[in-house]
Design a protein around this motif. Sequence first.
Motif, PDB file in Angstrom:
ATOM      1  N   GLN A 147      -9.905 -51.023  11.018  1.00 52.94           N
ATOM      2  CA  GLN A 147      -8.812 -50.625  10.132  1.00 52.94           C
ATOM      3  C   GLN A 147      -7.484 -51.221  10.582  1.00 52.94           C
ATOM      4  OE1 GLN A 147      -9.503 -48.984   7.429  1.00 52.94           O
ATOM      5  NE2 GLN A 147     -11.639 -48.464   7.905  1.00 52.94           N
ATOM      6  N   ASP A 148      -7.301 -51.335  11.894  1.00 51.17           N
ATOM      7  CA  ASP A 148      -6.044 -51.833  12.445  1.00 51.17           C
ATOM      8  C   ASP A 148      -6.370 -52.811  13.574  1.00 51.17           C
ATOM      9  OD1 ASP A 148      -3.510 -52.342  13.337  1.00 51.17           O
ATOM     10  OD2 ASP A 148      -3.144 -50.327  14.140  1.00 51.17           O
ATOM     11  N   SER A 149      -6.146 -54.094  13.330  1.00 58.04           N
ATOM     12  CA  SER A 149      -6.491 -55.113  14.329  1.00 58.04           C
ATOM     13  C   SER A 149      -5.559 -55.082  15.540  1.00 58.04           C
ATOM     14  CB  SER A 149      -6.457 -56.512  13.696  1.00 58.04           C
ATOM     15  OG  SER A 149      -5.158 -56.814  13.214  1.00 58.04           O
ATOM     16  N   GLU A 150      -4.460 -54.321  15.457  1.00 56.79           N
ATOM     17  CA  GLU A 150      -3.574 -54.190  16.605  1.00 56.79           C
ATOM     18  C   GLU A 150      -4.022 -53.086  17.556  1.00 56.79           C
ATOM     19  OE1 GLU A 150       0.436 -53.740  15.372  1.00 56.79           O
ATOM     20  OE2 GLU A 150       0.537 -55.678  14.337  1.00 56.79           O
ATOM     21  N   ASP A 151      -5.000 -52.299  17.127  1.00 57.23           N
ATOM     22  CA  ASP A 151      -5.552 -51.235  17.962  1.00 57.23           C
ATOM     23  C   ASP A 151      -6.683 -51.828  18.801  1.00 57.23           C
ATOM     24  OD1 ASP A 151      -6.604 -49.015  19.139  1.00 57.23           O
ATOM     25  OD2 ASP A 151      -6.840 -47.852  17.289  1.00 57.23           O
ATOM     26  N   GLN A 181     -10.278 -50.321  18.569  1.00 54.67           N
ATOM     27  CA  GLN A 181     -11.095 -50.676  17.414  1.00 54.67           C
ATOM     28  C   GLN A 181     -11.720 -52.063  17.559  1.00 54.67           C
ATOM     29  OE1 GLN A 181      -9.532 -49.925  13.486  1.00 54.67           O
ATOM     30  NE2 GLN A 181      -8.178 -48.286  14.214  1.00 54.67           N
ATOM     31  N   LEU A 182     -11.163 -52.886  18.423  1.00 57.84           N
ATOM     32  CA  LEU A 182     -11.689 -54.234  18.627  1.00 57.84           C
ATOM     33  C   LEU A 182     -12.784 -54.272  19.687  1.00 57.84           C
ATOM     34  CD1 LEU A 182      -8.404 -56.377  18.634  1.00 57.84           C
ATOM     35  CD2 LEU A 182     -10.068 -56.152  16.774  1.00 57.84           C
ATOM     36  N   PHE A 183     -13.040 -53.137  20.348  1.00 55.64           N
ATOM     37  CA  PHE A 183     -13.991 -53.140  21.459  1.00 55.64           C
ATOM     38  C   PHE A 183     -15.405 -53.506  20.999  1.00 55.64           C
ATOM     39  CE2 PHE A 183     -16.824 -50.875  24.500  1.00 55.64           C
ATOM     40  CZ  PHE A 183     -16.497 -51.624  25.622  1.00 55.64           C
ATOM     41  N   LEU A 184     -15.886 -52.876  19.932  1.00 54.70           N
ATOM     42  CA  LEU A 184     -17.241 -53.180  19.451  1.00 54.70           C
ATOM     43  C   LEU A 184     -17.358 -54.611  18.930  1.00 54.70           C
ATOM     44  CD1 LEU A 184     -20.109 -52.191  18.964  1.00 54.70           C
ATOM     45  CD2 LEU A 184     -19.376 -51.401  16.707  1.00 54.70           C
ATOM     46  N   PRO A 185     -16.434 -55.096  18.090  1.00 54.65           N
ATOM     47  CA  PRO A 185     -16.513 -56.506  17.691  1.00 54.65           C
ATOM     48  C   PRO A 185     -16.463 -57.461  18.884  1.00 54.65           C
ATOM     49  CG  PRO A 185     -14.977 -55.334  16.277  1.00 54.65           C
ATOM     50  CD  PRO A 185     -15.357 -54.391  17.363  1.00 54.65           C
ATOM     51  N   GLU A 208     -15.311 -61.674  12.715  1.00 53.54           N
ATOM     52  CA  GLU A 208     -14.223 -61.159  11.886  1.00 53.54           C
ATOM     53  C   GLU A 208     -14.713 -60.838  10.483  1.00 53.54           C
ATOM     54  OE1 GLU A 208     -10.595 -63.616  14.094  1.00 53.54           O
ATOM     55  OE2 GLU A 208     -11.117 -64.047  12.013  1.00 53.54           O
ATOM     56  N   GLY A 209     -15.620 -61.652   9.979  1.00 55.48           N
ATOM     57  CA  GLY A 209     -16.165 -61.388   8.651  1.00 55.48           C
ATOM     58  C   GLY A 209     -16.992 -60.113   8.615  1.00 55.48           C
ATOM     59  N   ILE A 210     -17.761 -59.853   9.673  1.00 53.50           N
ATOM     60  CA  ILE A 210     -18.610 -58.652   9.725  1.00 53.50           C
ATOM     61  C   ILE A 210     -17.769 -57.386   9.794  1.00 53.50           C
ATOM     62  CG2 ILE A 210     -20.348 -57.423  11.086  1.00 53.50           C
ATOM     63  CD1 ILE A 210     -21.382 -60.154  12.010  1.00 53.50           C
ATOM     64  N   PHE A 211     -16.735 -57.402  10.630  1.00 53.76           N
ATOM     65  CA  PHE A 211     -15.953 -56.185  10.878  1.00 53.76           C
ATOM     66  C   PHE A 211     -14.628 -56.172  10.114  1.00 53.76           C
ATOM     67  CE2 PHE A 211     -18.791 -56.483  14.518  1.00 53.76           C
ATOM     68  CZ  PHE A 211     -19.244 -55.176  14.626  1.00 53.76           C
TER      69      PHE A 211
END
Length: 309
Positions: free
Chosen positions: A168-172, A175-179, A253-256
Amino acid sequence: MGRYVVRRLLQMIPVFIGATFIIFMMMYALPGDPVRALWGERAPDEAQMAALRADLGLDDPILVQYWNYLTGLVQGDFGTQIASRREVIDVITEALPATLRLTAMAFLITVVVGIGMGVIAGLRAGKKTDRGILFVTLLLISVPVFVIGYLFQTYLGVRWELIEPVVQDSEDWSQLFLPAIVLASLSLAYVARLTRTSIVENRRADYMRTAKAKGLTQSRAVRVHLMRNSLIPVVTFLGVDLGNLMAGAIITEGIFNIRGVGDTVYEALKSREGATVVGVVTFIIVVYLVVTLLVDLLYAVLDPRIRYA
């Protein structure tokens, strides 16, 4: 050392020109007319199309277009988008932070987890721990990244609701841990196996037997002597892999649903915005060249026997 760095920088020039020339030619050899596409289903105005091509330099011969692009790069000009008339450098700057955050986290996971698994497997070669790590890494190598991504997203995000299925927020950073794990999965598998092989080979080297004969403890011999020599091939791989992670982020990036460079390239390809695609690839080429130079210089830090005259 200084002369070596200068020589390497000079060698980068033809490599950069050759790489950008190839991607430039490939992009502009694709079928379709990006100027004509601006009219959609409507009948185009030939006079306006001709004026727009002249304004963007698209009516020049292809070699002239490439020369103009190359000279513009020297001045920091990556070109202009056809549809929006935005500067490509502004588009890249807007999309790049999300990709850099994702790549940095994936690279950190690759280094910490990959090298850690490799060290454990190498020091316990032939045992159950070693065989287990080899099985896990082989599994990660065998399964494509996009399959791993969709599996994680489906089970962890949708079915078990442990995480958000999309970012939802790429600055968080959380939230980027799983990708980042998905992006790093293939790389950390290769790093683990490479580290394991290097450690197994170097454990039998003469300098390790000498270190033990001099009374060094096992942990100090591993930390001071074994690790530094074993990491040389690993550092080489990591240097190349940093660029691969940035390029591979397009799929993740496309998946998430991360709005980064991958989404920018995808949209640019759909609309035939060649300048945007070439600009992104040019940036990745520069990353490859700079990281390769830094890796070569790092050799001398890891192995005192290596000196650059």
